[in-house]
Scaffold this active site. Structure first.
Site, mmCIF file in Angstrom:
data_model
loop_
_atom_site.group_PDB
_atom_site.id
_atom_site.type_symbol
_atom_site.label_atom_id
_atom_site.label_comp_id
_atom_site.label_asym_id
_atom_site.label_seq_id
_atom_site.Cartn_x
_atom_site.Cartn_y
_atom_site.Cartn_z
ATOM 1 C CG ASP A 58 -2.266 0.973 0.792
ATOM 2 O OD1 ASP A 58 -2.140 1.792 -0.015
ATOM 3 O OD2 ASP A 58 -3.149 0.880 1.605
HETATM 4 C C1 BGC Z 1 -4.953 3.387 -0.055
HETATM 5 C C2 BGC Z 1 -5.051 2.140 -1.315
HETATM 6 C C3 BGC Z 1 -4.866 2.991 -2.544
HETATM 7 C C4 BGC Z 1 -3.432 3.802 -2.710
HETATM 8 C C5 BGC Z 1 -3.340 4.510 -3.875
HETATM 9 C C6 BGC Z 1 -3.744 4.108 -0.357
HETATM 10 O O1 BGC Z 1 -3.825 5.327 0.458
HETATM 11 O O2 BGC Z 1 -4.999 2.781 1.109
HETATM 12 O O3 BGC Z 1 -6.364 1.599 -1.323
HETATM 13 O O4 BGC Z 1 -4.895 2.014 -3.606
HETATM 14 O O5 BGC Z 1 -3.569 4.657 -1.657
HETATM 15 O O6 BGC Z 1 -4.160 5.749 -4.087
#
Ligand code: BGC
Length: 735
Positions: A267
């Site tokens: 993540d």
């Molecule tokens: C989120 C993810 C997301 C990623 C990219 C993170 O803050 O938890 O679900 O895909 O950002 O935007």
């Protein structure tokens, strides 16, 4: 270029091996897979350390580096899950502002789950995959499949259900739909990512039995049965390790036990340590800042390898897996599907899902559907009547081509002969617009656990504006109640609930109450006009105790995508017969939710999942707690009868069958739910699991029509009872 990708003849052979129809079958075909790996290993061996390092970390916010000299492209990603997110600057969380990144805005995952329809899940996945390809993406960061443990989790709207069977089944279909388009799904967030509060640091304390029984199976299904090419690690910690670099989760479970050979992506900002990440089964580190070379798996890792602290082999394995992913997506052979976005077909799919997602929770005296002929003057009350939701919620935000609000949907449905008035009745909290150069909530969200900036300043402003807001709301409330009480209207419809000020990434709700004084408003409306139709929208249940006894009808809809308003209006006026069923328990109050009654939720440091396997209806049934509306509940404008329940064993497989008949006057669809009730007493000291969903099937029937419904059981049901019915508490057949 001699090395540049293999011999054309091998590629042709691989293509044939993949599948006769070209569609992913869910099974890797050994022959082509073998060649992929062999070729990827050779290719990896020809790369320099610097080139390899470039491939395993973000070189832009949503992109890795390719290797131009060998024709290896970068991997391009995008959020997910309600459509393909708008384009950002490569190194700043600032929208580029293109006009070509408007897309189909899809119903959220909770809405999809309420359809209980695998076919629609595949269709929705296919729209997402085709649009992702159309927008030039390789990986779409979807679906979100974390189990709904508490109604307060801010990201519940992105997730499917509280039940692993329903979650897993729909996730499989979503993944297959997405990957039809030579785009990788990225199932997220692995694992136990059930709260947003201090999401980067909080530690989940859970016993392994509950972890394996509830929180992991849907991931297994999506990755192994659905064949998802990639998976995203979670921010939180489990058993002392950050999930994105966890030996236990990524090493022992994912790779060793499950034999998963896809790509693991962190993540954004979920990696904390170079050595731990490099030595774990993580393949790509992504983050939210623009110091790309400083990422843990960038220069610091290169240095560690050069100094002999980490073996280069660790990087080779990651790069090989990334190259195999590229081959699976046909990124290296130039024969890739091109995709498309904003097609009429995609809008129809969004509408089809929205229609089946609306849940009719209550309908006394047949108050619904409303008559279109009798609607000369209609009053719609409630901010959600005309609110646009697509552009909020965090990384799931969408730049929608358009969004039909409920008010627009109702006007569209009634045509020009009806007069439809609108009164807001309540208003949301004021939102401070950050300065242009401060728009970086995603990066900020990692620091504070809140998506937008300076919390202290927010606090002060809140104090100042609170009084003004209260006064304004009292005025709006009064205005709405008086209008409803007047004899001017044939129909009064309230449309309220939550919005993305509450259902939002980076924060959890503080309680389960309806915000903005809506309880008072609904109570007032029902008193002034007892036949007011109540519609609530949101990604999670809210308390309804104050007024539910007085409401004759209640409709629940989720964030329903660009055609959500059309679908809702069709249900209200009977053009669509509702068939949505709750994919989660609607508790009466938050104290009835096991994560709060027994376990811990929302603490910044850790959450002890003391409730173990007693999550959602598993808790309510075992501990005999009455929900407001139970798991699987949802009414129809017609009725269904169940007959001839049978269990048959065939070559060691167990099948259930029964006859379902539409005994009412309208065409409709029923979701037949199969629960298994173990007879054996529990050994965990708890009351014992009462029942668990093991299969479901949705059937469409004309009035008077009957159909046999067949459902396979994965396990031998001897020693259990089989309970089949229209909800977890409306059992029609007990064997
Ligand atoms: C989120 C993810 C997301 C990623 C990219 C993170 O803050 O938890 O679900 O895909 O950002 O935007």
């Amino acid at each position: 270029m001699a090395e540049k990708i293999a011999d054309e003849r091998i590629w042709q052979k691989e293509k044939q091996a993949e599948s006769p129809t070209g569609e992913w079958t869910g099974e890797w075909t050994g022959e082509c897979e073998g060649q992929f790996w062999e070729r990827a290993r050779k290719l990896t061996a020809s790369l320099t350390l610097e080139e390899k390092i470039g491939m395993i970390h973000g070189a832009q916010l949503f992109q890795t580096k390719g290797v131009e000299r060998l024709g290896i492209p970068p991997l391009v990603m995008s959020d997910g899950p309600m459509g393909v997110r708008q384009e950002f600057q490569p190194d700043e969380w600032r929208a580029i502002g293109h006009t070509d990144d408007y897309v189909t805005y899809l119903p959220c995952n909770s809405a999809l789950a309420a359809t209980w329809n695998r076919k629609l899940a595949k269709e929705l996945g296919s729209v997402l995959g085709e649009e992702a390809r159309g927008r030039g993406k390789d990986v779409i960061l979807a679906p979100g499949i974390n189990l709904k443990r508490s109604p307060l989790c801010g990201r519940n709207f992105e997730y499917l259900s509280e039940d692993p069977c329903l979650t897993g089944e729909l996730a499989i279909s979503l993944v297959k739909g997405i990957q039809k388009w030579d785009v990788a799904a990225c199932v997220k967030h692995f694992a136990v990512n059930n709260q947003e509060t201090e999401r980067l640091w909080m530690e989940v304390k859970i016993d392994e039995e509950a972890l394996r029984a509830l929180y992991l199976p849907a991931f297994y299904d999506a990755l192994k049965k659905g064949g998802s090419y990639t998976v995203m690690g979670a921010y939180n910690r489990l058993y002392g390790e950050h999930c994105c670099q966890s030996q236990y989760l990524l090493g022992d479970i994912l790779r060793k036990e499950w034999g998963y050979d896809g790509v693991v992506i962190s993540d954004w900002g979920g990696v904390h340590d170079t050595e731990a990440a490099a030595n774990s089964q993580l393949d790509i580190e992504m983050s939210v800042t623009s110091d790309f070379d400083e990422y843990h798996m960038a220069d610091p890792l290169k240095k560690a390898i050069e100094e002999g602290r980490i073996p280069e082999k660790a990087v080779d394995e990651k790069v090989t897996r990334i190259l195999v992913l590229m081959m699976r997506l046909h990124m290296l052979d130039g024969e890739r599907k091109s995709g498309a976005y904003n097609t009429e077909g995609h809008r129809q799919s969004a509408l089809a899902v929205a229609r089946e997602s609306v849940v009719l929770l209550k309908n006394q005296r047949g108050q619904l559907p409303l008559s279109r002929e009798g609607a000369k003057r209609v009053l719609v009350i409630g901010e959600n009547g005309e609110c646009i939701h697509s552009n909020g919620g965090g990384s799931a935000e969408i730049k929608a081509l358009y969004e039909i609000s409920p008010l627009m949907g109702i006007k569209k449905c009634l045509g020009g002969n009806a007069r439809v008035d609108f009164l807001p009745g309540y208003c949301r909290d004021m939102e401070e617009k950050p300065e242009e150069d401060e728009i970086n909530w995603q990066a900020a969200s990692l620091g504070s656990g809140r998506p937008a900036g300076d919390q202290e300043r927010e606090q002060e402003t809140k104090q100042e504006t609170k009084q003004d807001l209260e006064q304004k709301r009292a005025r709006l409330r009064q205005e709405a109640i008086s209008a409803a009480a007047s004899s001017s209207y044939d129909q009064v419809i309230f449309i309220g609930g939550l919005n993305h000020q509450y259902d939002c990434e980076g924060q959890d709700r503080a309680d389960m109450k309806l915000p903005y004084g809506q309880d008072q408003l609904i109570s007032g409306l029902l008193k002034a006009r007892p036949d007011t139709v109540v519609v609530l929208m949101g990604g999670s249940p809210v308390e309804m105790g104050e007024w539910i006894g007085n409401a004759g009808s209640l409709v629940w809809c989720w964030y329903g995508g660009m055609e959500g308003g059309t679908a809702l209006a069709e249900v209200l006026y009977g053009l669509t017969n509702p068939s949505g069923k709750l994919p989660e328990s609607f508790y009466r109050k938050i104290e009835d939710c096991p994560a709060h009654a027994i376990g811990e939720f929302g603490k910044p440091d850790q959450a002890e999942y003391r409730e173990g396997v007693y999550v959602g209806y598993r808790y309510l049934d075992a501990y005999q707690v009455e929900p407001e509306f139970c798991f699987g509940h949802g009414l129809s404008y017609t009725d269904f009868s169940y007959q001839d329940g049978r269990l048959v064993e065939e070559n060691g497989d167990w099948h259930f069958s029964c006859l379902v008949t539409n005994v009412g006057k309208r065409h409709g669809a029923e979701t037949v739910q199969l629960y298994v009730r173990p007879l054996k007493k529990s050994e965990d000291g708890g009351p014992g699991i009462f029942q668990e969903l093991k299969n479901f099937e949705k059937v469409e029937l004309d009035p008077g029509e009957s159909r046999m419904v067949f459902m396979k059981l994965e396990e031998n049901p001897e020693g259990s009872r089989i309970a089949v019915g229209a909800s977890s508490r409306d059992i029609r057949i007990l064997l």
